[in-house]
Design an enzyme around this catalytic site. Structure first.
Site, short mmCIF file in Angstrom:
data_model
loop_
_atom_site.label_atom_id
_atom_site.label_comp_id
_atom_site.label_asym_id
_atom_site.label_seq_id
_atom_site.Cartn_x
_atom_site.Cartn_y
_atom_site.Cartn_z
N ASP A 32 1.11 -1.40 0.22
CA ASP A 32 -0.28 -0.22 -0.28
C ASP A 32 0.87 1.53 -0.24
O ASP A 32 1.50 1.17 0.63
CB ASP A 32 -0.51 -0.48 1.29
CG ASP A 32 -2.06 0.27 0.76
OD1 ASP A 32 -1.35 2.39 0.50
OD2 ASP A 32 -2.65 0.11 1.15
N GLY A 37 -5.65 4.82 1.57
CA GLY A 37 -6.19 3.33 2.71
C GLY A 37 -4.54 4.21 3.66
O GLY A 37 -3.88 5.10 3.75
N ASP A 55 4.36 1.95 -4.19
CA ASP A 55 3.20 2.51 -5.23
C ASP A 55 3.34 2.00 -5.70
O ASP A 55 3.95 1.28 -6.72
CB ASP A 55 2.98 3.98 -5.54
CG ASP A 55 2.09 4.87 -6.40
OD1 ASP A 55 1.44 4.36 -7.78
OD2 ASP A 55 1.18 5.60 -6.23
N SER A 119 -15.29 -3.79 -10.63
CA SER A 119 -16.64 -3.00 -10.72
C SER A 119 -17.34 -3.35 -11.31
O SER A 119 -18.04 -3.43 -12.71
CB SER A 119 -15.98 -1.10 -10.54
OG SER A 119 -16.62 -0.95 -9.71
N TYR A 143 -14.11 6.05 -14.58
CA TYR A 143 -13.74 5.21 -13.55
C TYR A 143 -13.96 3.64 -13.88
O TYR A 143 -12.94 2.83 -13.53
CB TYR A 143 -14.53 5.02 -12.33
CG TYR A 143 -14.15 3.76 -11.31
CD1 TYR A 143 -12.78 3.47 -10.51
CD2 TYR A 143 -15.08 2.91 -11.03
CE1 TYR A 143 -13.03 2.68 -9.57
CE2 TYR A 143 -15.16 2.53 -10.23
CZ TYR A 143 -14.30 2.16 -9.05
OH TYR A 143 -13.92 1.07 -8.12
N ASN A 172 -21.09 -2.47 -5.01
CA ASN A 172 -21.02 -1.11 -3.90
C ASN A 172 -21.12 -1.92 -2.29
O ASN A 172 -21.66 -2.37 -1.70
CB ASN A 172 -22.75 -0.42 -4.44
CG ASN A 172 -22.77 0.27 -5.34
OD1 ASN A 172 -22.45 0.39 -6.18
ND2 ASN A 172 -22.93 1.42 -5.00
N VAL A 187 -21.62 6.18 -0.26
CA VAL A 187 -22.85 6.95 -0.05
C VAL A 187 -22.63 6.37 1.59
O VAL A 187 -23.69 6.54 2.19
CB VAL A 187 -24.69 5.89 -0.90
CG1 VAL A 187 -24.09 4.97 -0.87
CG2 VAL A 187 -25.60 7.21 -0.31
N ASP A 273 -23.62 9.08 -12.29
CA ASP A 273 -24.11 7.85 -11.86
C ASP A 273 -24.66 7.14 -12.87
O ASP A 273 -25.17 6.92 -14.30
CB ASP A 273 -25.69 9.12 -11.09
CG ASP A 273 -25.01 8.53 -9.70
OD1 ASP A 273 -24.11 7.65 -9.47
OD2 ASP A 273 -26.08 8.64 -9.17
C1 UD1 Z 1 -20.18 3.14 -8.13
C2 UD1 Z 1 -19.79 1.58 -9.02
C3 UD1 Z 1 -19.54 0.17 -7.39
C4 UD1 Z 1 -17.54 0.94 -6.93
C5 UD1 Z 1 -17.66 2.04 -6.78
C6 UD1 Z 1 -16.60 2.61 -6.30
C7 UD1 Z 1 -21.97 1.42 -10.11
C8 UD1 Z 1 -23.40 0.84 -9.50
N1 UD1 Z 1 -21.00 1.05 -9.12
O1 UD1 Z 1 -20.90 3.17 -6.60
O2 UD1 Z 1 -19.07 -1.00 -7.77
O3 UD1 Z 1 -17.29 0.17 -6.29
O4 UD1 Z 1 -17.80 3.05 -7.65
O5 UD1 Z 1 -15.82 4.23 -5.69
O6 UD1 Z 1 -21.39 1.95 -10.75
N2 UD1 Z 1 -25.02 9.06 -3.15
C9 UD1 Z 1 -26.30 9.89 -3.06
N3 UD1 Z 1 -25.81 11.12 -1.68
C10 UD1 Z 1 -24.08 11.20 -1.41
C11 UD1 Z 1 -23.71 9.49 -1.79
C12 UD1 Z 1 -23.73 8.96 -2.77
O7 UD1 Z 1 -26.87 10.23 -2.85
O8 UD1 Z 1 -23.86 11.54 -0.08
C13 UD1 Z 1 -25.35 8.57 -4.27
C14 UD1 Z 1 -24.63 8.53 -5.98
O9 UD1 Z 1 -24.91 10.07 -6.55
C15 UD1 Z 1 -25.32 7.29 -6.01
C16 UD1 Z 1 -25.33 6.44 -4.60
O10 UD1 Z 1 -25.59 7.04 -3.77
O11 UD1 Z 1 -26.55 7.12 -6.66
C17 UD1 Z 1 -24.12 5.61 -4.65
O12 UD1 Z 1 -23.27 6.59 -4.68
P1 UD1 Z 1 -21.63 5.57 -4.44
O13 UD1 Z 1 -21.65 5.32 -2.55
O14 UD1 Z 1 -20.01 6.43 -4.59
O15 UD1 Z 1 -21.18 4.60 -5.23
P2 UD1 Z 1 -21.57 4.30 -6.60
O16 UD1 Z 1 -21.27 5.17 -7.99
O17 UD1 Z 1 -22.58 3.89 -7.62
#
Ligand code: UD1
Length: 314
Positions: A32, A37, A55, A119, A143, A172, A187, A273
């Site tokens: 790492d 991390g 790295d 992913s 990504y 997720n 999230v 998204d």
């Molecule tokens: C994406 C990938 C996931 C990957 C991750 C890496 C998809 C379906 N998933 O996750 O496989 O491991 O990136 O980072 O593409 N949100 C809010 N409010 C917040 C934060 C997030 O509403 O404060 C919403 C986002 O707009 C999204 C959902 O929550 O719709 C999930 O977001 P997040 O947890 O960032 O993950 P993904 O982008 O879905």
């Protein structure tokens, strides 16, 4: 017992994987650079692992870590869709070039198998649900593009060098040690810590977007099973629970578990998204016996307990 090298071992998923490997008496090496991390993720196990602070972009520098390794669990990456939208070059340099360095170092060291974090984001704008591995990937963020490129390099290395690789398409993931504070935090840590502090979480969009959230123990199981399985080399597999909930439902569930009744704030949808995400997990089940042991509700209860301690400690 085997020797495992976990890249990104100080990260959220990597540090949880390390704990399970140690519990099963394996020898654990961690690679790492502590860019995303965190040292505190390794604090309790620092005496039980061998740490290589380097790295993955450093092709020569990473080589010593691979000596005597049976299996590589490659979790090291720059995560986050929004980070990649802001800085696509950094995401590509780490996730793609770094991964190719990991693959070639594994090849040169005679590693038996490399299991790599891919992913669900690679499915992107393909509307078909549930997502199955036969579908055409349609990435809509840098990504996602970087993770898809990784899969291509993994398959290529299997074919031209005979290096066994298995890519796991995580959907997720959430669990203990997932950073709630980074501007690119996921999230669930953001929402859980907000509600525990009595604050209103912000939903990007109408909250009807859905995700197949998966507790980290399921991902750990998938990594361990995929590393020693007979089949699967050169392929990619969905790793999830096989159920989805919307963000509105997520907030409702969390309010119920925490014992709060806090309404979210809604703002504009987030660029890059994906709208809906749900996995067909039958291929991983059939190929290496993957079976999610913790459902979303149980997982949410566990993380609420974990973040409660963090929030209480300030
Ligand atoms: C994406 C990938 C996931 C990957 C991750 C890496 C998809 C379906 N998933 O996750 O496989 O491991 O990136 O980072 O593409 N949100 C809010 N409010 C917040 C934060 C997030 O509403 O404060 C919403 C986002 O707009 C999204 C959902 O929550 O719709 C999930 O977001 P997040 O947890 O960032 O993950 P993904 O982008 O879905």
């Amino acid at each position: 017992m085997a020797t495992y090298l976990v890249t990104g071992g100080a990260g959220f998923i990597g540090s949880n994987v390390c704990r399970e490997l140690l519990a099963q008496n394996h020898t654990v090496k961690v690679l790492d650079n502590f860019a995303t991390g965190r040292r505190e993720n390794l604090a309790e196990i620092a005496g039980d692992i061998e740490l290589f602070e380097v790295d993955i972009r450093d092709a020569e520098g990473i080589q010593p870590a691979f000596k005597g390794v049976d299996y590589v669990l490659h979790q090291g990456a720059l995560p986050s869709v929004p980070r990649s939208v802001k800085d696509p070059v950094a995401t590509t340099e780490v996730n793609v070039n770094g991964t190719l360095n990991v693959l070639t170092a594994a090849r040169d060291a005679g590693v038996k198998r490399v299991v790599m974090a891919s992913s669900s984001s690679i499915y992107g704008s393909n509307p078909e649900l549930p997502k199955h591995e036969g579908m055409r990937p349609m990435p809509i963020s840098p990504y996602a593009a970087s993770k898809l490129a990784n899969e291509a390099y993994a398959a290529a290395c299997t074919h031209v060098y005979g290096l066994e690789t298995v890519c796991l398409r995580y959907f997720n993931v959430f669990g203990p040690r997932q950073d709630p504070k980074s501007q690119y935090a996921a999230v669930i840590p953001i929402f859980v810590t907000a509600l525990l502090k009595g604050e209103r979480p912000t939903i990007f969009g109408d909250g009807e977007q859905s995700r197949d959230f998966s507790y980290v123990a399921n991902v750990i199981q998938a990594n361990l099973k995929a590393s020693t399985a007979e089949g699967g080399a050169g392929q990619a597999f969905n790793i999830a629970c096989g159920n989805r909930i919307s963000l509105n439902e997520l907030v409702r569930e969390l309010n119920e578990i925490i014992g709060t009744n806090i309404d979210p704030i809604h703002t504009d949808p987030r660029p890059g998204d994906v709208k809906h995400s749900l996995a067909d997990i039958s291929a991983a089940r059939e190929t290496f016996g993957y079976s999610p042991a913790v459902d979303v509700r149980q997982g949410l209860e566990k993380v609420v307990d974990w973040y409660r301690e963090i929030v209480d400690q300030g």
